[in-house]
Design an enzyme around this catalytic site. Sequence first.
Site, PDB file in Angstrom:
ATOM      1  N   LYS A  49       0.883  -1.520  -0.306  1.00  0.00           N
ATOM      2  CA  LYS A  49      -0.151  -0.009   0.211  1.00  0.00           C
ATOM      3  C   LYS A  49       0.846   1.679   0.168  1.00  0.00           C
ATOM      4  O   LYS A  49       0.600   2.146   0.338  1.00  0.00           O
ATOM      5  CB  LYS A  49      -1.553   0.205   0.885  1.00  0.00           C
ATOM      6  CG  LYS A  49      -1.437  -1.049   1.252  1.00  0.00           C
ATOM      7  CD  LYS A  49      -2.421  -2.148   0.230  1.00  0.00           C
ATOM      8  CE  LYS A  49      -3.586  -1.022  -0.737  1.00  0.00           C
ATOM      9  NZ  LYS A  49      -4.002  -1.843  -1.336  1.00  0.00           N
ATOM     10  N   HIS A 113       7.756  -7.214  -2.340  1.00  0.00           N
ATOM     11  CA  HIS A 113       6.994  -6.899  -0.683  1.00  0.00           C
ATOM     12  C   HIS A 113       8.042  -7.274   0.540  1.00  0.00           C
ATOM     13  O   HIS A 113       7.510  -6.745   1.312  1.00  0.00           O
ATOM     14  CB  HIS A 113       5.669  -6.514  -0.232  1.00  0.00           C
ATOM     15  CG  HIS A 113       4.678  -6.438  -1.136  1.00  0.00           C
ATOM     16  ND1 HIS A 113       4.954  -4.986  -1.932  1.00  0.00           N
ATOM     17  CD2 HIS A 113       3.656  -6.410  -2.036  1.00  0.00           C
ATOM     18  CE1 HIS A 113       3.521  -4.249  -2.370  1.00  0.00           C
ATOM     19  NE2 HIS A 113       2.615  -5.424  -2.147  1.00  0.00           N
ATOM     20  N   SER A 143      -4.571   2.724   4.071  1.00  0.00           N
ATOM     21  CA  SER A 143      -5.026   2.471   2.969  1.00  0.00           C
ATOM     22  C   SER A 143      -5.003   0.821   2.937  1.00  0.00           C
ATOM     23  O   SER A 143      -5.722  -0.100   2.553  1.00  0.00           O
ATOM     24  CB  SER A 143      -3.975   2.507   1.823  1.00  0.00           C
ATOM     25  OG  SER A 143      -3.946   2.162   0.594  1.00  0.00           O
TER      26      SER A 143
HETATM   27  P1  A3P Z   1      -5.185   4.614  -0.943  1.00  0.00           P
HETATM   28  O1  A3P Z   1      -5.881   3.950  -0.513  1.00  0.00           O
HETATM   29  O2  A3P Z   1      -4.817   5.507   0.200  1.00  0.00           O
HETATM   30  O3  A3P Z   1      -5.860   5.313  -1.993  1.00  0.00           O
HETATM   31  P2  A3P Z   1      -0.245  -0.308  -3.610  1.00  0.00           P
HETATM   32  O4  A3P Z   1      -0.308  -0.251  -4.995  1.00  0.00           O
HETATM   33  O5  A3P Z   1       0.938  -0.778  -3.199  1.00  0.00           O
HETATM   34  O6  A3P Z   1      -1.019  -1.371  -3.345  1.00  0.00           O
HETATM   35  O7  A3P Z   1      -0.783   0.814  -2.869  1.00  0.00           O
HETATM   36  C1  A3P Z   1      -2.063   1.396  -3.160  1.00  0.00           C
HETATM   37  C2  A3P Z   1      -2.409   2.640  -3.038  1.00  0.00           C
HETATM   38  O8  A3P Z   1      -2.026   3.706  -4.075  1.00  0.00           O
HETATM   39  C3  A3P Z   1      -3.449   3.530  -2.762  1.00  0.00           C
HETATM   40  O9  A3P Z   1      -4.202   4.644  -1.843  1.00  0.00           O
HETATM   41  C4  A3P Z   1      -3.874   4.239  -3.813  1.00  0.00           C
HETATM   42  O10 A3P Z   1      -4.521   5.174  -4.446  1.00  0.00           O
HETATM   43  C5  A3P Z   1      -2.820   4.465  -4.543  1.00  0.00           C
HETATM   44  N1  A3P Z   1      -2.191   4.888  -5.279  1.00  0.00           N
HETATM   45  C6  A3P Z   1      -2.077   4.151  -6.538  1.00  0.00           C
HETATM   46  N2  A3P Z   1      -2.149   3.970  -7.924  1.00  0.00           N
HETATM   47  C7  A3P Z   1      -1.542   6.479  -7.415  1.00  0.00           C
HETATM   48  C8  A3P Z   1      -1.524   7.372  -8.841  1.00  0.00           C
HETATM   49  N3  A3P Z   1      -1.219   6.851  -9.009  1.00  0.00           N
HETATM   50  N4  A3P Z   1      -1.000   8.272  -7.482  1.00  0.00           N
HETATM   51  C9  A3P Z   1      -1.496   8.179  -6.605  1.00  0.00           C
HETATM   52  N5  A3P Z   1      -1.507   7.205  -5.439  1.00  0.00           N
HETATM   53  C10 A3P Z   1      -1.970   6.371  -6.269  1.00  0.00           C
END
Ligand code: A3P
Length: 300
Positions: A49, A113, A143
Amino acid sequence: MALTPELSKQAKWKEIAGIPLAAATVDNWNQIQAFKAKPDDLLICTYPKSGTTWIQEIVDMIEQNGDVEKCQRDIIQHRHPFIEWARPPQPSALKLGVDKANEMPSPRILKTHLSTQLLPPSFWKSNCKFLYVARNAKDCMVSYYHFYRMSQVLPDPGTWDEYFETFISGKVNWGSWFDHVRGWWEIRDRYKILFLFYEDMKRDPKREIQKVMQFMGKNLDEEVLEKIVQETSFEKMKENPMTNRSTVPKSILDQSISPFMRKGTVGDWKNHFTVAQNEKFDEIYRQKMKGTSINFCMEL
Ligand code: A3P
């Protein structure tokens, strides 16, 4: 709905060195640990996340010289083998992430991860590149909470208050945020590591994408760079079926509970933490991160 122990989501998770991981990962641990990294590999490393999907899309856009169509060739989960993954639906039914990586032509871009402690040892000997993205603990925790809620394969997180304690104790999948971030931060000068922050990527995406481009040894025109900034914005990636997980069945990720592309902001923790939880967290953070020079931005 109460689940019988056999059907409980918990049943699918085991531990290595006290760190909860998917049972299938643990069952294939020897094979994962024996993975042979190569000097021209680039490994994308994150605590869950922290913006993994975002950095993956950025890296792929750079690798494809800004060609949007090429980045549409497959869903993001299939573009970069996830080295410790060992069960369907990702990368594909019954195929290990390491097998997918072994089939991939070099130069390979891989994802993990894993904490430094659990990474297959050949990565340290290979002198390959590591791209680490860190996100402030509080937003990461929020998140992850919503991800736990919508994931139908992760254990039930319980209430926010219950989950708050679980996260602090590090008994979440892939382990403690504190140990993960600290571990990677402390070795950043000993290996070829580009250490980025989610908050910097939000504040100045162009500058951070430029750093990634240089790290990858690429030199793209200003126009292409601008295009990558646009195409990897939260709004674009939320609408993009190749990045928004809309192709993942509801039985695995139920986006009606919480979307995968949820908010994509800095500071959402303020909508979740009580004053008491915030004070408690700050104190625990001070203890666990004592002696490190790492500094996080908590709001923009
Ligand atoms: P939130 O749940 O706070 O919205 P991962 O890919 O490591 O699982 O992380 C997911 C998190 O990154 C989520 O956060 C998601 O919305 C955010 N995320 C994904 N793409 C993004 C982007 N282009 N810009 C900003 N945040 C992004």
